[in-house]
Design an enzyme around this catalytic site. Sequence first.
Site, PDB file in Angstrom:
ATOM      1  N   ASP A 206      53.216  69.048  97.179  1.00  0.00           N
ATOM      2  CA  ASP A 206      52.335  68.267  96.319  1.00  0.00           C
ATOM      3  C   ASP A 206      50.948  68.900  96.339  1.00  0.00           C
ATOM      4  OD1 ASP A 206      51.705  65.994  94.670  1.00  0.00           O
ATOM      5  OD2 ASP A 206      53.171  64.859  95.838  1.00  0.00           O
TER       6      ASP A 206
ATOM      7  N   ASP B  85      62.188  58.777 110.447  1.00  0.00           N
ATOM      8  CA  ASP B  85      61.326  58.867 111.627  1.00  0.00           C
ATOM      9  C   ASP B  85      62.110  59.529 112.756  1.00  0.00           C
ATOM     10  OD1 ASP B  85      59.511  58.471 113.695  1.00  0.00           O
ATOM     11  OD2 ASP B  85      60.096  56.374 113.984  1.00  0.00           O
TER      12      ASP B  85
ATOM     13  N   ASP C 216      58.609  61.622 109.341  1.00  0.00           N
ATOM     14  CA  ASP C 216      57.921  62.860 109.694  1.00  0.00           C
ATOM     15  C   ASP C 216      58.760  64.076 109.314  1.00  0.00           C
ATOM     16  OD1 ASP C 216      59.861  63.002 111.841  1.00  0.00           O
ATOM     17  OD2 ASP C 216      58.591  61.596 112.928  1.00  0.00           O
TER      18      ASP C 216
ATOM     19  N   GLU D 292      51.796  66.408  86.844  1.00  0.00           N
ATOM     20  CA  GLU D 292      51.808  64.979  86.549  1.00  0.00           C
ATOM     21  C   GLU D 292      50.681  64.694  85.562  1.00  0.00           C
ATOM     22  OE1 GLU D 292      51.640  60.745  88.963  1.00  0.00           O
ATOM     23  OE2 GLU D 292      50.167  62.302  89.396  1.00  0.00           O
TER      24      GLU D 292
ATOM     25  N   ASP E 253      49.405  66.732  91.182  1.00  0.00           N
ATOM     26  CA  ASP E 253      49.045  65.327  91.015  1.00  0.00           C
ATOM     27  C   ASP E 253      47.960  65.164  89.954  1.00  0.00           C
ATOM     28  OD1 ASP E 253      49.323  62.565  92.261  1.00  0.00           O
ATOM     29  OD2 ASP E 253      47.164  62.884  92.533  1.00  0.00           O
TER      30      ASP E 253
ATOM     31  N   HIS F  30      57.430  57.886  93.836  1.00  0.00           N
ATOM     32  CA  HIS F  30      56.746  57.100  94.862  1.00  0.00           C
ATOM     33  C   HIS F  30      55.780  56.069  94.284  1.00  0.00           C
ATOM     34  CE1 HIS F  30      54.038  60.325  93.744  1.00  0.00           C
ATOM     35  NE2 HIS F  30      53.034  59.633  94.258  1.00  0.00           N
ATOM     36  N   ASP F  31      55.503  56.158  92.979  1.00  0.00           N
ATOM     37  CA  ASP F  31      54.577  55.224  92.328  1.00  0.00           C
ATOM     38  C   ASP F  31      55.286  54.193  91.457  1.00  0.00           C
ATOM     39  OD1 ASP F  31      52.218  56.283  93.357  1.00  0.00           O
ATOM     40  OD2 ASP F  31      52.018  57.748  91.739  1.00  0.00           O
TER      41      ASP F  31
ATOM     42  N   ASN G 139      60.528  60.229 115.949  1.00  0.00           N
ATOM     43  CA  ASN G 139      59.928  60.024 117.274  1.00  0.00           C
ATOM     44  C   ASN G 139      59.676  58.563 117.628  1.00  0.00           C
ATOM     45  OD1 ASN G 139      57.756  59.423 115.647  1.00  0.00           O
ATOM     46  ND2 ASN G 139      56.510  61.199 116.256  1.00  0.00           N
TER      47      ASN G 139
END
Length: 576
Positions: free
Chosen positions: A111, A34, A42, A276, A219, A349-350, A36
Site C-alpha cells: 500500500d 495473530d 502480524d 484508488e 491510496d 477494508h473500507d 504472538n
Amino acid sequence: MSLTDLTPAVLAGSNTDWWKSAVVYQVYPRSFQDSNGDGIGDLRGVLGRLDHLERLGVDVIWLSPIYRSPQADNGYDISDYEQIDPVYGTLADFDELLGEAHRRGIRIVMDLVVNHTSDQHPWFIESRSSISNAKRDWYIWRNPRPGTTPGRPGSEPTNWKSFFSGSTWDLDATTGQYYLHLFDRRQPDLNWENEEMRAAVYAMMRRWLDRGIDGFRMDVINLISKDPTYPDAPGDLDTYGDGFPFYAHGPRLHEYLQEMNREVFAGRDGMLTVGEMPGVTPAQAKAFTDPARHELNMVFQFEHVGLDHGEGSKFTHRPLRPGDLAESFTTWQDALAETGWNSLYLSNHDQPRPVSRFGDDKTWWRESATALATILHMQRGTPYIYQGEEIGMTNHPFLTTSALRDIESLNHLSVEIEAGITEDLVLSDIRRVGRDNARTPVQWTSHPLAGFTEGTPWIDVNPNTSWLNAKAQYGRAGSVFEHYRALIALRHELPVVALGSFRRIDADSRAVFAFERQLDATTLVVVANLSSSNTKADLQDDHPTIWSGRLLLTNWANEEATGPQLRPWEARIYSL
C-alpha cells in the site's frame, strides 16, 4: 465441475502485463492472523497462512499498510515509510514473507499512502516547527480566513468538510496557521507542488521495489493535486461543504503520475500499479489506464460501492434496486473495453461485507455469496478478493457502540449524537455500512476466537464463526471457498476469461445479469439471478446453443440446472 475437465492454456500477452490474468488478494494484516497472542494480526501470521492463499490460487497479495504508525487510522497514518511497525513485526519478518510468497509464485504489492502522512512523521514535525523551516512547504499551510478569530468555526481557510467529519483544516498554535487534512486531523496532507517532497517520495518507492516487491496500490492517489486557489465549497460558510471538486483530480494529477512512472517504474517491467480514485469517472479512468500515457495499470473506482449511499453521506441509506449493480458493472466494462483496464472488486477494508450488502446473508447466504463472486470474476479486468470474502464472511452484529473501533464511525457517531440523533439509530446505520465490518478477524475455525488469536482480539470476532469458517469449507463441494477456487482456476486456464471481449445480453428481468465473453473461437455466457426469488432468464439473444452449451460452473447442483428457469441467486457459466 472438475478443474481437470478444463483445457489448459497459456494466457496471451507479455510478462509485463501478467496482471491481466492475475487474481489479487487483499490482506489487512491487523485482522488476518495473530502469531504472538497480542490480539493483533502480524506478518508472521500472514506467513503462517500462505497455505490458505496458495490453496485458493491467488497470484498477488496486496498488503494494507504495515509501516511504522501511531495507528490513528489503523496504519493509513504513516510516521516512517521505510520501517515496519513493531505491532506487525520487523523488516526481517517482511523479507521472509516476501521470499516465501515468491517461492510459491505469489507476488506482493504494498500500500502506498502519499496523499498524507501521520502528524508524527519527521517531515511534518519539522514542517510545523516554524514558518521558515525547510520542510514547511512539504505540507499545505494557509492563514486563517481574513477578519476571523483563529480557532473558531468559520476561521478555516476553506469551508471543506473532512472525510472523517468536521473541517479539513486544523489550527497549529505554534505558527498560527492551519494545515490541511482531508481525513483525520492526525493525517496532514502532503504538498505535491513541492518538487523536493515528490523526489523524497519517489526515492522511498524505489527502495521498496529494490527490496523485491512487485508494485503498489496507491491510496486516494487522485487527491494529490488540489485546485491551487483553494476556493470555498458552495453553500453556507457557517457549515462545512463538499470541497471534493477542488481537491480531487486537480490540474497536475496526470503530470504527477507520469513523473512517478518515469522516476520510479521506468526500466522495471511487470510492476502492478493500481490507483484508488474516489469519484473517478469512466472517461477519467480510461485516460489514467491508457498504456500509451504511462500512468497506471488500473484504478479502483467507487461507483458500485456508492449505489446504496443516500444524499450527502454513506451512512444515509438508499435501498438498491434490482439491476443497479449489473448496470454499474456494465458501464465500466463498456467504457474500458478497448483502452485501459478494470479492477474488479466487491469489498475491501473500507467497505461492508458484500454478501450482507449486495446479497442475502440470511436465507440465501451461500448462494448469493457465490453468485456475486461469479459475476465479478467472469468480467474483463483484474479481480480483487478481500480477506474473508472467499468464505462468505458477513457483517458483524455490533450490539453496542463500545464494540466500534473505526475512527470514521466514531467521529460520525459523535457528530450525530451532538445533533440529537439517538445512539440506537446511529448504530443501526454504522452496523450496515461501517468499516469495522471488514475489519473483524478472519474466521479460520469454529473456535470463539476463530483461530485468529490466543489472546484478546483488538476487535470482536463475528459470533457466526461457529459455523462460518474456512476449515469447514475446505474440500467441501459447493462451499463458498471451493467456488472461489473454481473461478480462479477458470481465469488461469481459459484466456477468454482474462482477455475476452464483454457484451451484455439483455434480459426481461432486471434481476438477471447475463453477459457474453468472447476471444477467438471461444465463447462463454454467464447468466445469474441476483435476487432471492425464482425468475426466468428471457434473454434477447436466447437460442438453443446457450442452454444446451457445456455447463462449466454453477453454484447450484449441475443436474438441477434446467434451461432459462433460475432459482434464487443461481449463477451459471456456459461454454458454447
